[in-house]
Design an enzyme around this catalytic site. Structure first.
Site, PDB file in Angstrom:
ATOM      1  N   CYS A 157       2.156   0.317  -8.334  1.00  0.00           N
ATOM      2  CA  CYS A 157       3.300   0.858  -7.581  1.00  0.00           C
ATOM      3  C   CYS A 157       4.497   1.066  -8.495  1.00  0.00           C
ATOM      4  O   CYS A 157       5.316   1.939  -8.256  1.00  0.00           O
ATOM      5  CB  CYS A 157       3.638  -0.063  -6.419  1.00  0.00           C
ATOM      6  SG  CYS A 157       3.843  -1.781  -6.887  1.00  0.00           S
TER       7      CYS A 157
ATOM      8  N   GLY B 270       0.836  -1.194   0.000  1.00  0.00           N
ATOM      9  CA  GLY B 270       0.000   0.000   0.000  1.00  0.00           C
ATOM     10  C   GLY B 270       0.867   1.238   0.000  1.00  0.00           C
ATOM     11  O   GLY B 270       1.990   1.237  -0.518  1.00  0.00           O
ATOM     12  N   SER B 271       0.358   2.289   0.607  1.00  0.00           N
ATOM     13  CA  SER B 271       1.062   3.568   0.537  1.00  0.00           C
ATOM     14  C   SER B 271       2.120   3.694   1.636  1.00  0.00           C
ATOM     15  O   SER B 271       2.014   3.063   2.693  1.00  0.00           O
ATOM     16  CB  SER B 271       0.061   4.716   0.671  1.00  0.00           C
ATOM     17  OG  SER B 271      -0.539   4.686   1.945  1.00  0.00           O
ATOM     18  N   THR B 272       3.084   4.537   1.388  1.00  0.00           N
ATOM     19  CA  THR B 272       4.145   4.803   2.368  1.00  0.00           C
ATOM     20  C   THR B 272       3.543   5.388   3.643  1.00  0.00           C
ATOM     21  O   THR B 272       3.942   5.013   4.756  1.00  0.00           O
ATOM     22  CB  THR B 272       5.166   5.780   1.751  1.00  0.00           C
ATOM     23  OG1 THR B 272       5.657   5.180   0.546  1.00  0.00           O
ATOM     24  CG2 THR B 272       6.324   6.056   2.695  1.00  0.00           C
ATOM     25  N   GLU B 273       2.563   6.271   3.485  1.00  0.00           N
ATOM     26  CA  GLU B 273       1.973   6.941   4.645  1.00  0.00           C
ATOM     27  C   GLU B 273       1.260   5.925   5.545  1.00  0.00           C
ATOM     28  O   GLU B 273       1.409   5.958   6.770  1.00  0.00           O
ATOM     29  CB  GLU B 273       0.976   8.021   4.191  1.00  0.00           C
ATOM     30  CG  GLU B 273       1.622   9.227   3.519  1.00  0.00           C
ATOM     31  CD  GLU B 273       2.275   8.920   2.167  1.00  0.00           C
ATOM     32  OE1 GLU B 273       1.840   7.952   1.486  1.00  0.00           O
ATOM     33  OE2 GLU B 273       3.235   9.624   1.806  1.00  0.00           O
TER      34      GLU B 273
ATOM     35  N   GLU C 137       3.969  10.427  -5.697  1.00  0.00           N
ATOM     36  CA  GLU C 137       3.284   9.334  -6.376  1.00  0.00           C
ATOM     37  C   GLU C 137       1.860   9.771  -6.716  1.00  0.00           C
ATOM     38  O   GLU C 137       1.082  10.119  -5.829  1.00  0.00           O
ATOM     39  CB  GLU C 137       3.249   8.088  -5.484  1.00  0.00           C
ATOM     40  CG  GLU C 137       2.623   6.906  -6.194  1.00  0.00           C
ATOM     41  CD  GLU C 137       2.673   5.628  -5.380  1.00  0.00           C
ATOM     42  OE1 GLU C 137       2.357   5.669  -4.190  1.00  0.00           O
ATOM     43  OE2 GLU C 137       3.029   4.587  -5.959  1.00  0.00           O
TER      44      GLU C 137
HETATM   45  P1  NDP Z   1      -3.509   2.489   1.697  1.00  0.00           P
HETATM   46  O1  NDP Z   1      -2.058   2.324   1.895  1.00  0.00           O
HETATM   47  O2  NDP Z   1      -4.242   3.310   2.678  1.00  0.00           O
HETATM   48  O3  NDP Z   1      -4.228   1.050   1.684  1.00  0.00           O
HETATM   49  C1  NDP Z   1      -3.558  -0.181   1.547  1.00  0.00           C
HETATM   50  C2  NDP Z   1      -4.189  -1.215   2.470  1.00  0.00           C
HETATM   51  O4  NDP Z   1      -3.955  -0.836   3.825  1.00  0.00           O
HETATM   52  C3  NDP Z   1      -5.706  -1.322   2.343  1.00  0.00           C
HETATM   53  O5  NDP Z   1      -6.106  -2.653   2.548  1.00  0.00           O
HETATM   54  C4  NDP Z   1      -6.181  -0.438   3.471  1.00  0.00           C
HETATM   55  O6  NDP Z   1      -7.486  -0.727   3.880  1.00  0.00           O
HETATM   56  C5  NDP Z   1      -5.181  -0.793   4.537  1.00  0.00           C
HETATM   57  N1  NDP Z   1      -5.084   0.181   5.615  1.00  0.00           N
HETATM   58  C6  NDP Z   1      -5.366   1.503   5.596  1.00  0.00           C
HETATM   59  N2  NDP Z   1      -5.157   2.053   6.810  1.00  0.00           N
HETATM   60  C7  NDP Z   1      -4.737   1.056   7.617  1.00  0.00           C
HETATM   61  C8  NDP Z   1      -4.370   0.979   8.979  1.00  0.00           C
HETATM   62  N3  NDP Z   1      -4.394   2.051   9.763  1.00  0.00           N
HETATM   63  N4  NDP Z   1      -4.000  -0.198   9.493  1.00  0.00           N
HETATM   64  C9  NDP Z   1      -3.960  -1.298   8.719  1.00  0.00           C
HETATM   65  N5  NDP Z   1      -4.308  -1.295   7.415  1.00  0.00           N
HETATM   66  C10 NDP Z   1      -4.686  -0.137   6.859  1.00  0.00           C
HETATM   67  O7  NDP Z   1      -3.759   3.004   0.249  1.00  0.00           O
HETATM   68  P2  NDP Z   1      -5.004   3.836  -0.324  1.00  0.00           P
HETATM   69  O8  NDP Z   1      -6.011   2.892  -0.774  1.00  0.00           O
HETATM   70  O9  NDP Z   1      -5.474   4.865   0.661  1.00  0.00           O
HETATM   71  O10 NDP Z   1      -4.339   4.589  -1.560  1.00  0.00           O
HETATM   72  C11 NDP Z   1      -3.663   5.812  -1.337  1.00  0.00           C
HETATM   73  C12 NDP Z   1      -2.383   5.880  -2.109  1.00  0.00           C
HETATM   74  O11 NDP Z   1      -1.542   4.794  -1.752  1.00  0.00           O
HETATM   75  C13 NDP Z   1      -2.522   5.743  -3.607  1.00  0.00           C
HETATM   76  O12 NDP Z   1      -2.877   6.916  -4.205  1.00  0.00           O
HETATM   77  C14 NDP Z   1      -1.148   5.284  -3.974  1.00  0.00           C
HETATM   78  O13 NDP Z   1      -0.304   6.388  -4.053  1.00  0.00           O
HETATM   79  C15 NDP Z   1      -0.734   4.402  -2.826  1.00  0.00           C
HETATM   80  N6  NDP Z   1      -0.946   2.976  -3.082  1.00  0.00           N
HETATM   81  C16 NDP Z   1       0.116   2.203  -3.368  1.00  0.00           C
HETATM   82  C17 NDP Z   1      -0.074   0.882  -3.679  1.00  0.00           C
HETATM   83  C18 NDP Z   1       1.051  -0.013  -4.040  1.00  0.00           C
HETATM   84  O14 NDP Z   1       0.845  -0.959  -4.785  1.00  0.00           O
HETATM   85  N7  NDP Z   1       2.243   0.196  -3.529  1.00  0.00           N
HETATM   86  C19 NDP Z   1      -1.400   0.273  -3.728  1.00  0.00           C
HETATM   87  C20 NDP Z   1      -2.461   1.176  -3.337  1.00  0.00           C
HETATM   88  C21 NDP Z   1      -2.220   2.469  -3.036  1.00  0.00           C
HETATM   89  P3  NDP Z   1      -8.709   0.192   3.338  1.00  0.00           P
HETATM   90  O15 NDP Z   1      -8.405   0.597   1.966  1.00  0.00           O
HETATM   91  O16 NDP Z   1      -9.854  -0.724   3.439  1.00  0.00           O
HETATM   92  O17 NDP Z   1      -8.786   1.365   4.269  1.00  0.00           O
END
Ligand code: NDP
Length: 495
Positions: free
Chosen positions: A292, A234-237, A398
């Protein structure tokens, strides 16, 4: 497609071999991004559901999975792979409906990759071993590679099935059981995969799937004392939040995060090949740049800059934006209204900070004929900027959409400096006919993967992951299996 359409639009969690709604009864809507229409309901799980799933996974680990002969674990993974092949059409259609990833990609890439990677991990299950270590004549010393226990798997929405299968395959082959938390925007294919695993005879509780919000179900998984490891894409944040929240239970973490990956085009490259490689192959089609490893910066040697920009714009003009279920579509929608706002926000930002828009920028209803159902979808045109300022936000952050920026460079050293000049370090492409230069760049680029004269090539036998803000640890390959084990050292005295 018809099989998926005939299925009920309600999906439940899979816990301990049974399907069940969230204990609270709450659901979340899943939106079809090609139309903006709510098409399915998924559980809005919370702590109690995660507790149940972790307990089921632990029971399966203690009573069945950890004591199974490794070859038998491999046989289970092969049966799961066969079941995925049998349900490939249905799973591909579900994923395409749920996240807008075009059907030609889910059917020809994702689903075959899912079953093939599970077979790779199946073959690895009985090849995990420790070492004997010579310490001295009066002892026998060795290491064991042991399963960790319950692994928490958190995946994003852009390619749920293939990302999950890489993580599941490695975790299960190493003898762990799994609780999987899909992203709220695209959970349906993974909730169905959980059922397929049960139907394929995988012991109850080995794979549990719990859908819900990240800050609820995801957080409950990350902080759960019964979860021994978290693997997250997922995201860095969000990874920073997960790392902080996991600190209380000191879990090993694996993070596969975002990127701002450069494609570096030298004047000696095959420019026809490079034009396709840096545009349609890297960022415009497939997943509409929502990957990504999107090649979201194109560094071009100054002498061919204008020529390449012209070629890339022509490639963008050939993109067929349309319904993701239509096999002739080459680029589908953005996954959600929120992500659409984010991507279009960057498109609007570019010119204000000095980037020049060469093509694209269009979005939404205006792209389709009046009355088209796609007018309600989250569509964005493939967009190309140019800028000689690598420090601009559109060159650094990104965007995660079909947006890329062409940046000129003077020479090889300048290219490496610009390429390495972001906080990310996921991947890079190098386009050149000079073999020595290709090797120098492979060495000097601070990234986890480098492709030469190609891009976005992933294989389950090859470790995949990043450096810097793109994360640490690896999916795929032998490394991903080792990361799903813990090492035990043994010392036997030989008096
Ligand atoms: P997130 O990083 O928030 O989501 C990735 C996963 O983490 C999802 O299953 C999400 O669940 C889960 N998640 C979110 N918050 C928490 C938490 N506090 N504890 C545990 N798990 C959590 O990505 P976003 O969907 O918000 O996308 C935002 C940005 O992230 C994109 O614009 C892109 O820049 C980047 N991204 C990068 C990816 C990659 O392949 N490296 C893939 C997706 C996004 P849920 O969505 O149900 O909240």
């Amino acid at each position: 497609m018809t099989e998926a359409a005939a299925r009920p639009t309600r999906f439940d969690n899979v816990i301990g071999g049974a399907t069940r709604p969230a204990t609270s009864g709450a659901t979340l809507p899943s939106i079809d991004p090609s139309t903006g229409v709510d098409w399915a309901a998924i559980p809005r799980s919370g702590g109690p559901d995660v507790d149940l799933a972790v307990a089921a996974a632990r029971t399966a680990f203690d009573t069945r999975w950890r004591s199974l002969r490794a070859a038998e674990r491999g046989r289970h993974l092969r049966r799961l792979a066969d079941a995925i092949d049998e349900h490939a059409g249905e799973l591909a259609a579900l994923e395409t409906r749920d996240n807008g990833r075009i059907i030609s990609e889910t059917t020809t890439f994702d689903l075959p990759a899912c079953s093939e990677m599970l077979r790779y991990f199946a073959g690895a299950a009985d090849k995990i071993s420790g070492d004997t270590v010579e310490v001295g004549p009066t002892s026998f010393n060795f290491t064991r590679r042991e399963a960790i226990g319950v692994v928490g798997v958190i995946v994003p929405w852009n390619a749920p099935l293939s990302i999950a299968c890489a993580k599941l395959g490695a975790a299960l082959a190493a003898g762990n059981t799994v609780v999987l938390k899909p992203a709220e925007q695209a959970s349906c294919s993974l909730l169905r995969l959980g059922q397929v695993a049960v139907e394929a005879g995988l012991p109850d509780g080995v794979i549990n799937v719990v859908a819900g919000l990240g800050e609820e179900a995801g957080d409950a998984l990350v902080t759960h004392p019964g979860v021994g490891r978290i693997t997250f894409t997922g995201s860095t944040e969000t990874a920073q939040v997960v790392a902080a929240r996991a600190a209380g239970t000191l879990k090993p973490l694996h993070f596969e995060l975002g990127g701002k990956s450069p494609n570096i085009v030298f004047a000696d490259a095959d420019l026809d090949l490079a034009a396709v490689g840096v545009s349609t192959m890297s960022v415009f089609t497939g997943n509409a740049g929502q990957t990504c490893i999107a090649g979201s910066r194109i560094l071009i040697e100054s002498s061919i800059f204008d020529d390449m920009v012209d070629r890339i714009s022509k490639e963008a003009a050939n993109v067929v934006l349309g319904a993701p279920m239509d096999p002739t579509t080459t680029m589908g929608p953005i996954v959600s209204a929120e992500q659409f706002d984010r991507v279009t926000g960057y498109i609007d930002l570019g010119p204000t900070e000095g980037a020049a828009m060469v093509c694209g920028g269009g979005r939404g209803a205006g792209l389709f004929a009046p009355g088209s159902p796609l007018a309600g979808g989250y569509y964005v045109e493939p967009t190309l900027f140019t800028s000689s300022r690598p420090d601009l936000r559109v060159c650094q952050e990104e965007i995660f959409g079909p947006v890329t920026v062409a940046i000129p460079f003077r020479d090889e050293a300048d290219a490496v400096r610009i390429a390495n000049g972001t906080r990310y370090g996921l991947a890079a492409g190098v386009w050149t006919r000079d073999l020595a230069r290709a090797h120098r760049l492979i060495r000097d680029l601070q990234v986890g993967s480098v492709w030469v004269n190609t891009y976005r090539r992933i294989h389950w036998a090859l470790p995949f992951g990043g450096t810097k803000a793109s994360g640490f640890g690896r999916d795929s390959g032998w490394e991903s299996i080792l990361e799903n084990t813990q090492l035990k050292t043994a010392w036997i005295d030989l008096p």
